[in-house]
Each structure stands twice: as C-alpha cells, then as structure tokens.
Scaffold this motif. Structure first.
Motif, PDB file in Angstrom:
ATOM      1  N   CYS A 118      -2.337  -8.770   9.160  1.00 41.82           N
ATOM      2  CA  CYS A 118      -1.529  -9.368   8.513  1.00 41.82           C
ATOM      3  C   CYS A 118      -1.749  -9.405   6.815  1.00 41.82           C
ATOM      4  O   CYS A 118      -0.902 -10.175   6.047  1.00 41.82           O
ATOM      5  N   GLY A 119      -2.771  -8.920   6.581  1.00 44.81           N
ATOM      6  CA  GLY A 119      -3.241  -8.871   5.132  1.00 44.81           C
ATOM      7  C   GLY A 119      -4.258  -9.817   4.845  1.00 44.81           C
ATOM      8  O   GLY A 119      -4.362 -10.179   3.516  1.00 44.81           O
ATOM      9  N   LYS A 120      -5.190 -10.257   5.503  1.00 50.12           N
ATOM     10  CA  LYS A 120      -6.234 -11.128   5.186  1.00 50.12           C
ATOM     11  C   LYS A 120      -7.360 -10.553   4.265  1.00 50.12           C
ATOM     12  O   LYS A 120      -7.700 -11.153   3.217  1.00 50.12           O
ATOM     13  N   SER A 121      -7.417  -9.229   4.840  1.00 49.73           N
ATOM     14  CA  SER A 121      -8.579  -8.583   3.932  1.00 49.73           C
ATOM     15  C   SER A 121      -8.094  -8.302   2.612  1.00 49.73           C
ATOM     16  O   SER A 121      -8.886  -8.122   1.694  1.00 49.73           O
ATOM     17  N   THR A 122      -6.781  -8.021   2.594  1.00 46.71           N
ATOM     18  CA  THR A 122      -5.981  -7.432   1.419  1.00 46.71           C
ATOM     19  C   THR A 122      -6.106  -8.720   0.447  1.00 46.71           C
ATOM     20  O   THR A 122      -6.314  -8.570  -0.741  1.00 46.71           O
TER      21      THR A 122
ATOM     22  N   GLU B 141     -14.472 -12.171   7.902  1.00 46.38           N
ATOM     23  CA  GLU B 141     -14.965 -12.223   9.478  1.00 46.38           C
ATOM     24  C   GLU B 141     -16.368 -12.117   9.410  1.00 46.38           C
ATOM     25  O   GLU B 141     -17.059 -11.160   9.984  1.00 46.38           O
TER      26      GLU B 141
ATOM     27  N   HIS C 276     -10.739 -14.480  12.961  1.00 46.18           N
ATOM     28  CA  HIS C 276      -9.626 -14.594  13.976  1.00 46.18           C
ATOM     29  C   HIS C 276      -9.721 -15.700  14.939  1.00 46.18           C
ATOM     30  O   HIS C 276      -8.826 -16.007  15.775  1.00 46.18           O
TER      31      HIS C 276
ATOM     32  N   PRO D 138      -2.570 -13.184  12.428  1.00 46.96           N
ATOM     33  CA  PRO D 138      -2.738 -11.874  13.285  1.00 46.96           C
ATOM     34  C   PRO D 138      -3.300 -10.891  12.542  1.00 46.96           C
ATOM     35  O   PRO D 138      -3.459 -10.770  11.316  1.00 46.96           O
ATOM     36  N   SER D 139      -3.797 -10.038  13.505  1.00 46.68           N
ATOM     37  CA  SER D 139      -4.613  -8.872  13.059  1.00 46.68           C
ATOM     38  C   SER D 139      -3.366  -7.804  11.989  1.00 46.68           C
ATOM     39  O   SER D 139      -2.407  -7.670  12.655  1.00 46.68           O
TER      40      SER D 139
ATOM     41  N   TYR E 129       0.713  -1.076   0.092  1.00 47.63           N
ATOM     42  CA  TYR E 129      -0.081  -0.031  -0.040  1.00 47.63           C
ATOM     43  C   TYR E 129       0.892   1.282  -0.041  1.00 47.63           C
ATOM     44  O   TYR E 129       1.806   1.337   0.686  1.00 47.63           O
TER      45      TYR E 129
ATOM     46  N   GLN F 291     -16.346  -7.120   5.756  1.00 48.68           N
ATOM     47  CA  GLN F 291     -16.077  -7.487   7.224  1.00 48.68           C
ATOM     48  C   GLN F 291     -17.291  -7.028   8.064  1.00 48.68           C
ATOM     49  O   GLN F 291     -17.302  -7.704   9.113  1.00 48.68           O
TER      50      GLN F 291
ATOM     51  N   THR G 239       1.002   5.238   0.791  1.00 50.81           N
ATOM     52  CA  THR G 239       0.437   6.516   1.354  1.00 50.81           C
ATOM     53  C   THR G 239       1.658   7.529   1.271  1.00 50.81           C
ATOM     54  O   THR G 239       2.756   7.298   1.067  1.00 50.81           O
TER      55      THR G 239
ATOM     56  N   ARG H  61       2.585  -9.237   9.646  1.00 53.12           N
ATOM     57  CA  ARG H  61       2.707  -8.480   8.378  1.00 53.12           C
ATOM     58  C   ARG H  61       3.989  -8.464   8.220  1.00 53.12           C
ATOM     59  O   ARG H  61       5.088  -8.251   9.253  1.00 53.12           O
TER      60      ARG H  61
ATOM     61  N   ALA I 216       1.959  -5.267   2.801  1.00 54.75           N
ATOM     62  CA  ALA I 216       0.978  -6.200   3.434  1.00 54.75           C
ATOM     63  C   ALA I 216       1.164  -7.569   3.148  1.00 54.75           C
ATOM     64  O   ALA I 216       0.852  -8.349   4.401  1.00 54.75           O
TER      65      ALA I 216
ATOM     66  N   THR J 199       3.484   0.474   2.792  1.00 52.93           N
ATOM     67  CA  THR J 199       3.094  -0.954   3.679  1.00 52.93           C
ATOM     68  C   THR J 199       3.145  -1.987   2.860  1.00 52.93           C
ATOM     69  O   THR J 199       2.102  -2.199   2.081  1.00 52.93           O
TER      70      THR J 199
HETATM   71  N1  LIG Z   1      -5.901   1.305   2.021  1.00 49.91           N
HETATM   72  C1  LIG Z   1      -4.807   1.033   2.757  1.00 49.91           C
HETATM   73  N2  LIG Z   1      -3.753   1.972   2.772  1.00 49.91           N
HETATM   74  C2  LIG Z   1      -2.549   1.848   3.594  1.00 49.91           C
HETATM   75  N3  LIG Z   1      -2.367   0.721   4.193  1.00 49.91           N
HETATM   76  C3  LIG Z   1      -3.371  -0.112   4.342  1.00 49.91           C
HETATM   77  C4  LIG Z   1      -4.551  -0.067   3.645  1.00 49.91           C
HETATM   78  N4  LIG Z   1      -5.400  -1.222   3.774  1.00 49.91           N
HETATM   79  C5  LIG Z   1      -4.729  -1.951   4.737  1.00 49.91           C
HETATM   80  N5  LIG Z   1      -3.550  -1.407   5.026  1.00 49.91           N
HETATM   81  C6  LIG Z   1      -2.447  -1.880   5.861  1.00 49.91           C
HETATM   82  O1  LIG Z   1      -2.274  -3.317   5.361  1.00 49.91           O
HETATM   83  C7  LIG Z   1      -1.998  -4.339   6.343  1.00 49.91           C
HETATM   84  C8  LIG Z   1      -3.047  -5.451   5.982  1.00 49.91           C
HETATM   85  O2  LIG Z   1      -4.200  -4.995   6.067  1.00 49.91           O
HETATM   86  P1  LIG Z   1      -5.598  -5.982   6.255  1.00 49.91           P
HETATM   87  O3  LIG Z   1      -6.875  -5.028   6.402  1.00 49.91           O
HETATM   88  O4  LIG Z   1      -5.511  -6.799   4.871  1.00 49.91           O
HETATM   89  O5  LIG Z   1      -5.385  -6.773   7.505  1.00 49.91           O
HETATM   90  P2  LIG Z   1      -6.187  -8.131   8.003  1.00 49.91           P
HETATM   91  O6  LIG Z   1      -5.429  -9.184   8.324  1.00 49.91           O
HETATM   92  O7  LIG Z   1      -7.414  -7.965   7.473  1.00 49.91           O
HETATM   93  O8  LIG Z   1      -6.382  -7.263   9.403  1.00 49.91           O
HETATM   94  P3  LIG Z   1      -7.845  -7.381  10.768  1.00 49.91           P
HETATM   95  O9  LIG Z   1      -7.506  -8.823  11.064  1.00 49.91           O
HETATM   96  O10 LIG Z   1      -7.489  -6.451  11.478  1.00 49.91           O
HETATM   97  O11 LIG Z   1      -8.916  -7.068   9.838  1.00 49.91           O
HETATM   98  C9  LIG Z   1      -2.191  -3.545   7.765  1.00 49.91           C
HETATM   99  O12 LIG Z   1      -1.106  -3.063   8.593  1.00 49.91           O
HETATM  100  C10 LIG Z   1      -2.975  -2.250   7.163  1.00 49.91           C
HETATM  101  O13 LIG Z   1      -2.436  -1.231   8.141  1.00 49.91           O
END
Ligand SMILES: Nc1ncnc2c1ncn2[C@@H]1O[C@H](COP(=O)(O)OP(=O)(O)OP(=O)(O)O)[C@@H](O)[C@H]1O
Ligand SMILES: [Mg+2]
Lengths: 273, 247
Positions: free
Chosen positions: B46-50, B154, B187, B43-44, B15, B77, B17, B205, B24, B22
C-alpha cells in the motif's frame, strides 16, 4: 567464537573427528603424488622398453638432460624470464584495464548499453586471428606479444567484472544512499568489495588466458621465450626440447595460479571465519 | 506548523516502468510531532516503504509537499549488514560516508555497541551473529549518525516472536531515552499499538490515510506493559476492522 570455545577443551569425540579429517587429507595428498610418480615412471619405462618411440614422445630422463643442457648452453633462464615477463605484464594490463573499463561502464548505464553489442562481437571473435595484424602494427617483438595477451584477456575481464558489479544487491546500494553516499562512495564501499569474489575468479581465468596469448604470440613472433623454444624444437624435430618447455610452462602456470589462490584467501577471509 | 518535525501535504507518488504506471500513494497528509513515535500500518504493497523513502529523500514525490525539520536516518526493511565488514566497521558505515568518523564519534558507537550487548563481537563478521544481534547493529548504525528523525521499516520482521517482543521493548526505550522522533512501519497491529504514540492506518494501494489513532493506555508505558493494558483490545479491534482483512 564457538570454534574458539571448542578448541580450548576438545572432547574425545571431536579429537577423533579431527584425526579422521587429517587422515583423509594426507591420503589424498599421497594418492596425488603416487599418480605423478607412476605417470613419469611408466613413461620412462615405456620408452626404455620401446613400447613408445622416445624420439616422438620423449622421455623423462631425456627431458631432464635437455633441461640441464638448455640451462647450461641454451639461455633457458632467459627464455623463462621473457615468457614470465610478457605474461605478467599482459595479465596485469588485462586486469587493470579491464577493471577500469568495467567501472566506466558501471558508472554510465548509457555508455554500457551503447557498447553492449560491440562487446558481444569482440568477445566471440577469436583473438588469435588478430596476431598478424598486431605484428604489422607493433613490429615483430614483445609489444605484439603483450598486445596479444591483452587482447585475449581484456574483453573477458570487462564482461565478468561488470557482471560482478551488476550483481551487487540493489538494497545494499540503497542502504548507502540512505546515508547520502555519492556514486564514488557506493563504488568504493559496496560495489567493489562485494564483487571481489567475482574479480578473483576473473583473475584466475585471466592467468590462463594470458598464457595462451603469450605463447600464441611467441609462436608468431618466434624470437625468444618458451613459446619460441616449443616452435623451434618442433621445427628441428627435437621433441625433447618441446616436451621440456611444455613441462616448465605447466609448472610456471601452476605456480602463478597458486599465487592468486593465496590472494583469494586473503581477500575472502571474512567468508571463511 | 511550529511543533511539527515532519509534515506531509497531499503527497502522491507514481512509479513509472516500461510496463506501466503504479500509483503507490495518493494524497497522503499527516504531521509528526517532535519526540513522537508514529506507527504506520496498512496492507502489503500500500506504499508504506514508499512514504519512508520519500521522507528520506530517496524518491521525489509526483505531487504534494514534504517538510522536514531535522536530520533523517533510515533503517531499511532488512538489516543489510555488509558481509565483509566487521560489526564495528558496519556500525561506523554511516559516519564514514558522511565523513564524520572522529575519535569521539567512534567511541560513542563502541559504547552503544557495548551497552546493547555487542561488546564481545566488535571484530566479528555479521554471519557470526544471530538475527536479533544483527538487527541491533543495524539500529546502532542508524543512530550513529546522530539523526533527529528515525525511519524504521519493519525493523523486527526478521525476528522470532520472543526476540521480537524483547527487541521492540529495547528499541522503544532507546528511542525515548535518546529523545528521537520516529516513524515506524509494521504489518503487526499489536506491535504498532504497543509502541506508537499515534498510528496511521493506510488503505489498500494506492495508499490513502484512513485514520490516525492517538494511542493512550492506562498503567505503565512501554511495549510490554502496553500489551497488558485494558484499552489494547479495543484499539486492536478498531484497526483490524479498518484494515478490512479478508482471508
Ligand atoms: N521501484 C519501483 N518501481 C515500480 N513499482 C514499485 C517500486 N517500488 C514499489 N513499487 C510498487 O509500489 C507499491 C507500494 O510499494 P511499497 O514498497 O511502498 O509497499 P509497502 O506498503 O512497503 O509493502 P510491504 O508491506 O510489502 O513492504 C507496490 O505495489 C509496489 O509494487
Ligand atoms: Mg515495505
């Protein structure tokens, strides 16, 4: 659904509660009416007893006879019509144009950021200062007055509607994207409906601003309308005419505001249920 | 890759910004088979939603390749029911956007709503529903567009424990009955074991694949039964150790 179930077999306690609510509502209404009557009653008496000078401060009975007189001989209906017409046109133009421009700015973040400083400057500019310019440009007539109303309400509309658009939950937009929505669909299905509350409050502010614009315009143009009656009455020291016009004006403004409130209730019915 | 309906090959995602970059996920590779339910834990952050957003096409990967063989529908989510739409209108949203709102499709959605206990609420607004009911509407909305692949992020996080168990069981049945392929993020290790055919464990991550477990339990299948299976604990302990949770 719970309410529906309740209303079928109301308990004694609930009945008492509803009765109390109703009583409070009625007593509030009565108090409001008493204040109104007391205000005009006191005004009348104060004038009769020479506590105040009716020549400067007028008096309800004098306003009433002025009203009748204006109605009969002074084309009152015409003046009301002119002012209403200008206000409604100014209001509609301000709302529609403001919303359209807000949509454009929402659509293109680039344009929005380019224009941002100009909006800020235009917003803080006292638009009444532009009055004479409009008259030169558009002639001493209704066009200038409506432009005045438009100038006053337009920028505020753009800014508040755009803010409403931008406050829309990003995740709701993401939800639409998961279904492959186009930008137009996002606007139509999420951005617009979810900013209706902001737009309605923008409308409410707009009505007030349109009145300000129209009355200021009529002061300057001085041809017809309630604003003209007010200026004219002031010039010939007929304060009765001024006060009567002001009173009519406040009643009209209140009616228009109530109209928009009804619209609000209609559009926000999902919030009430 | 004959049977694979999803295939991720060495996918990384950064990502960007103004404040920085970042990383991911990093070099994620896995396949999903037709009809499979794949759980993703990690873990929270770590990029699951990504990963789900990448598969759904909402994001473009920085590098690597993603193959898809089917139509994807993504359940976010949170339920995100639109407050000004009735339950039925919400459930029809996807069809409406994809311009597939035929009388037949509409009837299907109504049938699904009735089947899953929402028949009396078609014309109610979301704020009149409980969390569990809202979640079901969101799931039906996701299913309504007729996807081959479901991405569930989730899906039960908003629910209390009891409801969560019940809904998980229900959702599992729906997915298996309708013969969908599903990826679901959680989770909750127990929840992952109870529902998944396989579980993908991600590192902190930037997310990398630590291991993919094939979950096989004896006895009757289905989330509630699985929790009672003798193998359940072993899987739990193993994944727990891999996630290396420090308190
Ligand atoms: N639009 C974005 N811009 C910048 N960084 C992002 C963006 N979306 C996610 N991130 C970063 O990328 C990493 C992975 O995000 P992601 O949402 O995929 O995690 P996750 O595993 O789904 O977390 P959670 O369990 O908390 O839902 C995180 O560190 C987050 O801060
Ligand atoms: Mg997430």
């Amino acid at each position: 659904m719970y309410e529906a179930e309740l209303s079928k077999n109301i308990s004694k306690e609930h009945e008492e509660y509803l009765k109390k609510v109703r009583q409070i509502n009625i007593s509030i209404r009565i108090s409001q009416i008493i204040i109104l009557i007391a205000f005009f009653g006191l005004w009348e008496i104060a004038g009769d007893l020479k506590w105040i000078d009716p020549f400067i401060l007028s008096q309800p009975s004098r306003m009433w006879s002025t009203f009748i007189q204006l109605f009969r001989t002074g084309n009152l209906i015409y003046h009301i019509y002119v002012t209403m017409y200008e206000t409604i046109i100014g209001f509609l133009l301000g709302t529609v144009l403001g919303t359209v421009i807000a949509v454009i700015l929402w659509w293109s973040d680039y344009i929005c950021r380019v224009l941002d400083p100009y909006l800020v400057v235009l917003n803080s500019l006292p638009k009444t200062a532009l009055g004479p310019i409009f008259i030169v440009w558009m002639g001493n007539g209704q066009a200038a007055i409506i432009t005045m109303a438009l100038a006053i309400s337009l920028i505020v509309t753009i800014i508040s509607v755009l803010n409403g658009f931008k406050e829309v939950d990003d995740d709701e937009i993401k939800l639409l994207k998961t279904f492959g929505a186009s930008r137009y669909q996002i606007l139509q299905k999420v951005v617009f409906p979810s900013s209706i509350p902001t737009m309605v409050s923008a409308l409410k502010i707009n009505i007030g601003l349109s009145w300000v614009g129209v009355i200021t315009g009529e002061f300057l143009v001085s041809k017809a309308g309630l604003g003209f009656l007010i200026v004219y009455g002031g010039q010939i020291f007929k304060l009765d005419m001024v006060m009567t016009s002001v009173l009519i004006l406040s009643i009209l403004a209140a009616l228009m505001y109530i109209g928009v409130s009804y619209l609000e209730k209609y559009f926000l019915r999902w919030k009430l249920s | 890759m004959d049977d694979f309906i999803i295939s991720m090959k060495n996918v990384s995602m950064n990502y960007h910004t103004v404040d920085g970059e970042t990383k991911a996920i990093d070099g994620v590779t896995f396949d999903v088979n037709q009809g499979e339910l794949l759980g993703i834990v990690g873990p929270s952050g770590c990029g699951k939603s990504t990963i789900l957003s990448l598969i759904a096409g909402l994001l473009k990967p920085s590098s690597g390749e993603i193959f898809l063989d089917g139509k994807v529908s993504y359940m976010l989510q949170k339920d995100y029911l639109l407050a000004w739409r009735t339950i039925l209108q919400n459930a029809l949203l996807g069809l409406e956007i994809q311009k597939k709102l035929t009388a037949e499709n509409k009837k299907n959605v109504i049938n699904m709503l009735m089947k899953y206990g929402l028949g009396d609420f078609l014309n109610h607004y979301p704020n009149q529903l409980s969390g569990g009911m809202r979640q079901r509407v969101a799931l039906i909305r996701t299913l309504a567009v007729g996807p081959d692949i479901l991405l569930l992020d989730e899906p039960f996080s908003a629910l209390d424990y009891q409801t969560r168990l019940a809904i998980a069981d229900e959702v599992w049945k729906i997915i298996k009955q309708e013969e969908k392929t599903a990826l679901f993020v959680t989770h909750d290790i127990s929840e992952a074991i109870s529902m998944s055919d396989r579980i993908l464990v991600l590192s902190k991550r930037p997310g990398r694949v630590i291991k993919i477990h094939k979950i096989i339990t004896s006895g009757e299948q289905g989330p509630l039964n699985r929790r009672k299976a003798p193998e359940f604990r072993d899987y739990f302990n193993e994944i727990w150790k891999e996630l290396d949770v420090h308190v």
